[in-house]
Design a protein around this motif. Structure first.
Motif, PDB file in Angstrom:
ATOM      1  N   ALA A   6       0.676  -1.139   0.014  1.00 15.26           N
ATOM      2  CA  ALA A   6      -0.111  -0.134   0.047  1.00 15.26           C
ATOM      3  C   ALA A   6       0.869   1.294   0.090  1.00 15.26           C
ATOM      4  O   ALA A   6       0.454   2.311  -0.935  1.00 15.26           O
ATOM      5  N   VAL A   7       1.849   1.185   0.671  1.00 10.16           N
ATOM      6  CA  VAL A   7       2.923   2.298   0.829  1.00 10.16           C
ATOM      7  C   VAL A   7       3.542   2.612  -0.549  1.00 10.16           C
ATOM      8  O   VAL A   7       3.610   3.623  -1.128  1.00 10.16           O
ATOM      9  N   ALA A   8       3.954   1.464  -1.441  1.00  8.59           N
ATOM     10  CA  ALA A   8       4.491   1.559  -2.481  1.00  8.59           C
ATOM     11  C   ALA A   8       3.495   2.126  -3.577  1.00  8.59           C
ATOM     12  O   ALA A   8       4.034   3.009  -4.547  1.00  8.59           O
ATOM     13  N   LEU A  64      -5.128   4.581   4.819  1.00  8.51           N
ATOM     14  CA  LEU A  64      -4.994   5.926   5.304  1.00  8.51           C
ATOM     15  C   LEU A  64      -3.480   5.774   5.776  1.00  8.51           C
ATOM     16  O   LEU A  64      -2.595   6.854   5.731  1.00  8.51           O
ATOM     17  N   ILE A  65      -2.954   5.033   6.426  1.00  9.68           N
ATOM     18  CA  ILE A  65      -1.546   5.017   7.091  1.00  9.68           C
ATOM     19  C   ILE A  65      -0.621   4.976   5.928  1.00  9.68           C
ATOM     20  O   ILE A  65       0.333   5.585   6.124  1.00  9.68           O
ATOM     21  N   ALA A  78       2.003   8.155   5.594  1.00 12.60           N
ATOM     22  CA  ALA A  78       3.498   7.807   5.683  1.00 12.60           C
ATOM     23  C   ALA A  78       4.205   8.357   4.652  1.00 12.60           C
ATOM     24  O   ALA A  78       5.143   9.304   4.707  1.00 12.60           O
ATOM     25  N   VAL A  79       3.495   8.381   3.524  1.00 11.82           N
ATOM     26  CA  VAL A  79       4.162   8.859   2.108  1.00 11.82           C
ATOM     27  C   VAL A  79       4.213  10.181   2.187  1.00 11.82           C
ATOM     28  O   VAL A  79       5.238  10.912   1.697  1.00 11.82           O
ATOM     29  N   LEU A  80       3.213  10.882   2.482  1.00  8.08           N
ATOM     30  CA  LEU A  80       3.001  12.447   2.681  1.00  8.08           C
ATOM     31  C   LEU A  80       4.041  12.949   3.632  1.00  8.08           C
ATOM     32  O   LEU A  80       4.565  13.834   3.412  1.00  8.08           O
ATOM     33  N   ALA A  81       3.958  12.533   4.856  1.00  9.36           N
ATOM     34  CA  ALA A  81       4.838  12.654   5.783  1.00  9.36           C
ATOM     35  C   ALA A  81       6.149  13.022   5.302  1.00  9.36           C
ATOM     36  O   ALA A  81       6.993  14.066   5.603  1.00  9.36           O
TER      37      ALA A  81
END
Length: 263
Positions: free
Chosen positions: A23-25, A116-117, A121-124
């Motif tokens: 999901a992060v990728a 959402l997590i 993470a990506v936006l942060a």
């Protein structure tokens, strides 16, 4: 029978998916696949440096004899450029609602909390890095304008670089939550502009102690000690907690709205 058993045995492995890492990728690819992300973050860094240069030149031309610390121009420098970061944060979620891509996102990552997590993470990471670059550019410009007359303490440089990064990251996450809540780019950005600029300006005209105390605990004022290291009205530790609190409140409201409605 053997073929059926083999199919049943391999089905769970096929449904396992990429999990949180996947999901992060996916969110990382989506964020950096937009030209608006690159444009807004580059504008944020350049606009911060440009504003710092103009403010520094104005101070030197005033003949007041004042020379700022290495990080004092951070507040003025990020006054307008922060909204380029706000635009990135808003578009990270409202753009998907506008194009209908949110349906694909939630089909691929059906666990909305995981999605959402991953976005957080990506936006942060992206906004913190851009904020640190903007803060470093401000200090470099300050050094170029004022030279050796500027104080370059370790604390002031850390506040001017990491503090700016932390403030812009907190503001971006606050905007992300509003974007989930409103599902409107214009609505999310307008709300942030009101919270960061309009409300503090109105409070200065009202001049009421209660209103002033409330405004002092809102995101814009919370970022001031974080970027400058000032102790008035509170230190950078309290400012950091306030930013985290505002971002958390916005994200919780956004998650509640996300979990209760269709894409």
């Amino acid at each position: 029978m053997a073929a059926t058993a083999q199919t049943r045995g391999t089905a769970p492995q096929q449904a396992r998916g990429g999990g949180l890492i996947g999901a992060v990728a996916a969110e990382w690819t989506k964020l950096w696949g937009l030209r608006s992300t690159w444009l807004c973050l580059v504008v944020a860094v350049l606009a911060t440096a440009g504003t710092a240069a103009l403010a520094g030149l104005a101070l030197t031309a005033s003949d007041s004899g004042d020379t700022p610390a290495a990080n004092t121009l951070a507040i003025v420098s990020t006054l307008l450029s922060q909204f380029a970061v706000v635009a990135v944060a808003a578009l990270a979620v409202t753009g998907e609602y506008a194009t209908g891509a949110m349906r694909t996102t939630l089909t691929t990552v059906p666990r909305r909390g995981r999605m959402l997590i991953a976005k957080i993470a990506v936006l942060a990471v992206a906004t913190f890095a851009a904020g640190c670059a903007a803060g470093a550019a401000t200090i470099a410009v300050t050094a170029g304008v004022f030279g050796d007359s500027v104080t370059y303490g370790t604390a002031s440089v850390l506040h001017g670089v990491v503090g700016v990064g932390g403030y812009l990251m907190g503001l971006a996450l606050f905007t992300l939550g509003l974007g989930l809540l409103m599902r409107s780019t214009a609505g999310a950005i307008t709300t942030v502009v009101g919270v960061v600029l309009a409300v503090p300006m109105i409070s200065q005209m009202v001049r009421n102690d209660t209103v002033t105390d409330i405004v002092n605990h809102m995101p814009a004022m919370a970022g001031t000690p974080l970027m400058t290291g000032a102790d008035d009205p509170y230190g950078w530790g309290m400012g950091s907690l306030l930013l985290v609190g505002w971002a958390a409140l916005s994200l919780v409201l956004g998650y509640v709205a996300l979990s209760r409605r269709d894409a």
